[in-house]
Design an enzyme around this catalytic site. Structure first.
Site, PDB file in Angstrom:
ATOM      1  N   LYS A  22       0.828  -1.183  -0.156  1.00 53.14           N
ATOM      2  CA  LYS A  22       0.014   0.200  -0.172  1.00 53.14           C
ATOM      3  C   LYS A  22       0.897   1.225  -0.005  1.00 53.14           C
ATOM      4  CE  LYS A  22      -1.413   1.684   3.943  1.00 53.14           C
ATOM      5  NZ  LYS A  22      -1.388   3.289   4.115  1.00 53.14           N
ATOM      6  N   ASN A  23       1.859   1.392   0.870  1.00 49.03           N
ATOM      7  CA  ASN A  23       2.497   2.549   1.116  1.00 49.03           C
ATOM      8  C   ASN A  23       3.389   3.008  -0.242  1.00 49.03           C
ATOM      9  OD1 ASN A  23       1.593   2.960   3.414  1.00 49.03           O
ATOM     10  ND2 ASN A  23       3.125   2.525   4.747  1.00 49.03           N
ATOM     11  N   CYS A 118      -4.291   8.763   9.610  1.00 47.43           N
ATOM     12  CA  CYS A 118      -4.560   8.202  10.984  1.00 47.43           C
ATOM     13  C   CYS A 118      -4.299   9.058  12.171  1.00 47.43           C
ATOM     14  CB  CYS A 118      -3.406   6.996  11.009  1.00 47.43           C
ATOM     15  SG  CYS A 118      -3.899   5.654  10.263  1.00 47.43           S
ATOM     16  N   ARG A 123       1.696  14.704  13.071  1.00 48.23           N
ATOM     17  CA  ARG A 123       2.069  14.403  11.567  1.00 48.23           C
ATOM     18  C   ARG A 123       1.959  16.006  10.816  1.00 48.23           C
ATOM     19  NH1 ARG A 123      -0.239   8.779   9.719  1.00 48.23           N
ATOM     20  NH2 ARG A 123       1.793   8.586   8.666  1.00 48.23           N
ATOM     21  N   PRO A 124       2.946  16.722  11.115  1.00 49.46           N
ATOM     22  CA  PRO A 124       2.744  18.021  10.206  1.00 49.46           C
ATOM     23  C   PRO A 124       3.573  17.583   8.924  1.00 49.46           C
ATOM     24  CG  PRO A 124       4.576  18.048  11.911  1.00 49.46           C
ATOM     25  CD  PRO A 124       3.948  16.779  12.122  1.00 49.46           C
ATOM     26  N   ASP A 126       5.667  19.850   7.694  1.00 48.77           N
ATOM     27  CA  ASP A 126       6.859  21.007   7.304  1.00 48.77           C
ATOM     28  C   ASP A 126       7.957  20.588   6.640  1.00 48.77           C
ATOM     29  OD1 ASP A 126       7.191  19.295   9.838  1.00 48.77           O
ATOM     30  OD2 ASP A 126       8.398  20.707  10.746  1.00 48.77           O
ATOM     31  N   LEU A 127       8.434  19.323   6.952  1.00 49.34           N
ATOM     32  CA  LEU A 127       9.630  18.792   6.127  1.00 49.34           C
ATOM     33  C   LEU A 127       9.475  18.908   4.618  1.00 49.34           C
ATOM     34  CD1 LEU A 127      11.232  16.057   8.247  1.00 49.34           C
ATOM     35  CD2 LEU A 127      11.526  18.609   8.303  1.00 49.34           C
ATOM     36  N   ASP A 310       5.157   0.446  12.062  1.00 46.91           N
ATOM     37  CA  ASP A 310       3.987  -0.054  11.150  1.00 46.91           C
ATOM     38  C   ASP A 310       3.753  -1.554  11.789  1.00 46.91           C
ATOM     39  OD1 ASP A 310       3.250   2.351  10.118  1.00 46.91           O
ATOM     40  OD2 ASP A 310       3.538   1.802   8.226  1.00 46.91           O
ATOM     41  N   ILE A 332       8.951   6.765  16.667  1.00 48.89           N
ATOM     42  CA  ILE A 332       8.532   7.657  15.435  1.00 48.89           C
ATOM     43  C   ILE A 332       7.400   8.351  15.681  1.00 48.89           C
ATOM     44  CG2 ILE A 332       8.309   7.382  12.789  1.00 48.89           C
ATOM     45  CD1 ILE A 332      10.760   6.002  13.786  1.00 48.89           C
ATOM     46  N   ARG A 402      -8.525   0.078   4.729  1.00 54.32           N
ATOM     47  CA  ARG A 402      -7.651   0.727   4.152  1.00 54.32           C
ATOM     48  C   ARG A 402      -6.329   0.152   3.687  1.00 54.32           C
ATOM     49  NH1 ARG A 402      -5.899   5.419   7.893  1.00 54.32           N
ATOM     50  NH2 ARG A 402      -4.611   5.579   5.973  1.00 54.32           N
TER      51      ARG A 402
HETATM   52  C1  UD1 Z   1       5.082   6.665   6.173  1.00 56.21           C
HETATM   53  C2  UD1 Z   1       3.998   5.506   6.020  1.00 56.21           C
HETATM   54  C3  UD1 Z   1       3.685   5.128   7.422  1.00 56.21           C
HETATM   55  C4  UD1 Z   1       4.684   4.842   8.311  1.00 56.21           C
HETATM   56  C5  UD1 Z   1       5.555   6.141   8.501  1.00 56.21           C
HETATM   57  C6  UD1 Z   1       7.315   5.766   9.192  1.00 56.21           C
HETATM   58  C7  UD1 Z   1       2.872   5.785   4.069  1.00 56.21           C
HETATM   59  C8  UD1 Z   1       1.720   6.263   3.330  1.00 56.21           C
HETATM   60  N1  UD1 Z   1       2.952   5.919   5.330  1.00 56.21           N
HETATM   61  O1  UD1 Z   1       4.209   7.969   6.790  1.00 56.21           O
HETATM   62  O2  UD1 Z   1       2.830   3.992   7.440  1.00 56.21           O
HETATM   63  O3  UD1 Z   1       4.288   4.546   9.687  1.00 56.21           O
HETATM   64  O4  UD1 Z   1       6.034   6.189   7.093  1.00 56.21           O
HETATM   65  O5  UD1 Z   1       7.647   4.491   8.686  1.00 56.21           O
HETATM   66  O6  UD1 Z   1       3.822   5.717   3.369  1.00 56.21           O
HETATM   67  N2  UD1 Z   1       7.429  14.417  10.477  1.00 56.21           N
HETATM   68  C9  UD1 Z   1       7.257  16.093  10.599  1.00 56.21           C
HETATM   69  N3  UD1 Z   1       7.209  16.663   9.785  1.00 56.21           N
HETATM   70  C10 UD1 Z   1       7.075  16.260   8.306  1.00 56.21           C
HETATM   71  C11 UD1 Z   1       6.669  14.863   7.982  1.00 56.21           C
HETATM   72  C12 UD1 Z   1       7.123  14.193   9.030  1.00 56.21           C
HETATM   73  O7  UD1 Z   1       7.531  16.350  12.003  1.00 56.21           O
HETATM   74  O8  UD1 Z   1       7.112  17.048   7.463  1.00 56.21           O
HETATM   75  C13 UD1 Z   1       7.197  13.592  11.422  1.00 56.21           C
HETATM   76  C14 UD1 Z   1       5.887  12.603  11.706  1.00 56.21           C
HETATM   77  O9  UD1 Z   1       4.968  13.492  12.424  1.00 56.21           O
HETATM   78  C15 UD1 Z   1       6.477  11.385  12.379  1.00 56.21           C
HETATM   79  C16 UD1 Z   1       7.820  11.299  11.675  1.00 56.21           C
HETATM   80  O10 UD1 Z   1       7.941  12.577  11.147  1.00 56.21           O
HETATM   81  O11 UD1 Z   1       6.671  11.511  13.763  1.00 56.21           O
HETATM   82  C17 UD1 Z   1       7.966  10.272  10.754  1.00 56.21           C
HETATM   83  O12 UD1 Z   1       7.051  10.575   9.742  1.00 56.21           O
HETATM   84  P1  UD1 Z   1       7.341  10.108   8.099  1.00 56.21           P
HETATM   85  O13 UD1 Z   1       8.285   9.162   8.104  1.00 56.21           O
HETATM   86  O14 UD1 Z   1       7.205  11.328   7.421  1.00 56.21           O
HETATM   87  O15 UD1 Z   1       5.931   9.191   7.978  1.00 56.21           O
HETATM   88  P2  UD1 Z   1       4.900   9.226   6.795  1.00 56.21           P
HETATM   89  O16 UD1 Z   1       5.376   9.466   5.363  1.00 56.21           O
HETATM   90  O17 UD1 Z   1       3.852  10.139   7.115  1.00 56.21           O
END
Ligand code: UD1
Length: 424
Positions: A22-23, A118, A123-124, A126-127, A310, A332, A402
């Site tokens: 899925k991801n 979820c 889960r911002p 910003d990056l 996950d 995470i 999902r």
């Molecule tokens: C993806 C996966 C999710 C998995 C996660 C970590 C998909 C669709 N989802 O989610 O199933 O649990 O990787 O392996 O692929 N963060 C920030 N700012 C940002 C982006 C992220 O602060 O701009 C934080 C998040 O809140 C979290 C951490 O960084 O605490 C890691 O998130 P991230 O690796 O980005 O997860 P996703 O890509 O959302």
């Protein structure tokens, strides 16, 4: 709302085919926006999330040919009729946000709602935004929308992520394929899905190296072409069924499993005393537990190649029936223990203290009504229910739909007693 009725206590025996990831599929689908030629994805999982993204793409003008139940999906973004992804479509699934970068790179502008997803923490994004800004995008956040413009196109940039983000790495990679010059991503995520996306983009004519390592380099190209790409197998689905077999007992072979992507999970299962035979060439993992006790094992979630967040909930379900006490640390996400109180309803002994859950193994779980809270949490309740004595009703299973293709069929094929009950 539909629920699942599970009568536990049956061991699992047989073979479970592993679906496409899925991801990975969600980011590969977004890649179709980068080219006017068709992108064909095979091994596509039929899930609520992938179907949902196909609807969002269609609303942007992408021609989607994906018959119900089919594992091949053809996406043709010859013309985009809109570059706006509205709130109603993005809030339901965070990965929808990844359409921003490709549309911006191709059309020079895009407006995308800030995401939902979820309920596992803030889960911002910003990056994601910092990476696009570093590539020269002009961004404004107004009324819950990101309005992005790059009238003269995106430019290559050096981007050093302050911490690892899967989504931001993928988003930056997608956008950088059409940027002018070289983009270097430092402290990039190393998840196998990143390499899968890079392989697909390279088949489309992109020039990406280093995907799967902490430094990814992307030489921008003028245009991308169409391609056919097979979605990688779902490591989380494979890990989930491995834990289901370990919890319920029995002898299950996972077929088409991404063995190389599951090192940390296999290691944790083996340390807990479960027999695991992994064959990378054959893409199979055989999981056996016949009556032997499970040992308590500590795990720490980490970015890949560490133990995946996950699979944390599923491992907690397994540890709730192990001999001894295990400490499960979630590094995470800040709010990813919502399954703990639900597992306790089944008799598990779990105490959450900040980032750690202390799991004291119990002799036997007992069936009870429980509620699914997020995708991976839901399936941990299924695992616990399979091992429990008596009947469990798992409510709110739309979360499961999902991310798990044909879950009841795959489990009942191995002897589980599991039924979907239609809600009103
Ligand atoms: C993806 C996966 C999710 C998995 C996660 C970590 C998909 C669709 N989802 O989610 O199933 O649990 O990787 O392996 O692929 N963060 C920030 N700012 C940002 C982006 C992220 O602060 O701009 C934080 C998040 O809140 C979290 C951490 O960084 O605490 C890691 O998130 P991230 O690796 O980005 O997860 P996703 O890509 O959302």
């Amino acid at each position: 709302m539909d629920s699942l009725k599970i009568t536990g206590g049956h061991s699992l025996n047989g073979t479970i085919p592993i679906s496409g990831a899925k991801n990975s599929a969600l980011k590969l689908m977004a890649a179709c926006l980068l080219t006017r030629e068709p992108l064909t994805l095979t091994n596509m999982p039929n899930l609520a999330d992938t179907r949902f993204l196909s609807q969002l793409l269609a609303s942007l003008g992408v021609e989607v040919y994906w018959p119900k139940g089919d594992s091949e999906c053809r996406l043709n973004a010859a013309e985009l009729t809109s570059t706006i992804a509205p709130y109603d479509q993005v809030r339901k699934m965070r990965a929808s946000f990844n359409v921003l970068g490709p549309m911006l790179a191709r059309e020079g502008h895009a407006t995308v709602s800030l995401p939902g997803g979820c309920a596992i923490g803030a889960r911002p994004v910003d990056l994601h935004l910092q990476a696009l800004e570093a590539m020269g995008a002009d961004l404004k956040v107004e009324a819950g929308y990101v309005k992005a413009a790059a009238i003269h196109g995106l430019k290559g940039a050096k981007i050093v992520f302050p911490f690892v983000s899967v989504g931001a790495t993928e988003h930056a990679m997608l956008a950088a394929t059409l940027a002018k010059g070289t983009t270097v991503l430092e402290n990039a995520a190393r998840e196998p899905e990143i390499a899968d996306l890079a392989n697909c983009l390279n088949a489309m004519g992109a020039n990406i190296s280093g995907a799967g390592t902490a430094t990814v380099q992307i030489e921008g190209v003028e245009a991308l072409n169409g391609a056919t790409h097979a979605v990688m197998a779902d490591r989380i689905e494979a890990g989930t069924y491995a834990m289901a077999a370990a919890a319920a007992g029995g002898d299950v072979t996972l077929q088409g499993a991404p063995v190389g992507a599951l090192g940390a999970m296999i290691d944790a299962l083996q340390r807990s005393g479960v027999a695991v035979e992994a064959d990378e060439a054959a893409a199979t993992i055989r999981v056996q537990r016949n009556g032997s006790a499970l040992k308590a094992v500590n795990v720490n979630t980490q970015p890949h190649p560490g133990f995946p967040t996950d699979l944390q909930a599923q491992f907690m379900a397994l540890m709730s029936i192990a001999d001894g006490t295990s400490v499960i640390r979630e590094n995470i996400f800040e709010n990813r223990f919502m399954h703990a109180p639900e597992l306790s309803r089944l008799g598990a002994d779990i105490q959450v203290r900040g980032k750690e859950a202390i799991v004291k193994g119990v002799e036997q779980l007992r069936g009870a009504p429980v509620m699914a809270t997020d995708l991976r949490a839901s399936v941990s309740l299924v695992i616990a229910a399979l091992a429990a004595e008596g009947e469990t009703q798992v409510n709110r299973i739309y979360h499961l739909d999902r991310g798990f293709e044909r879950l009841e069929e795959k489990l009942s094929g191995c002897g589980a007693e599991i039924q979907r009950v239609d809600g009103e």
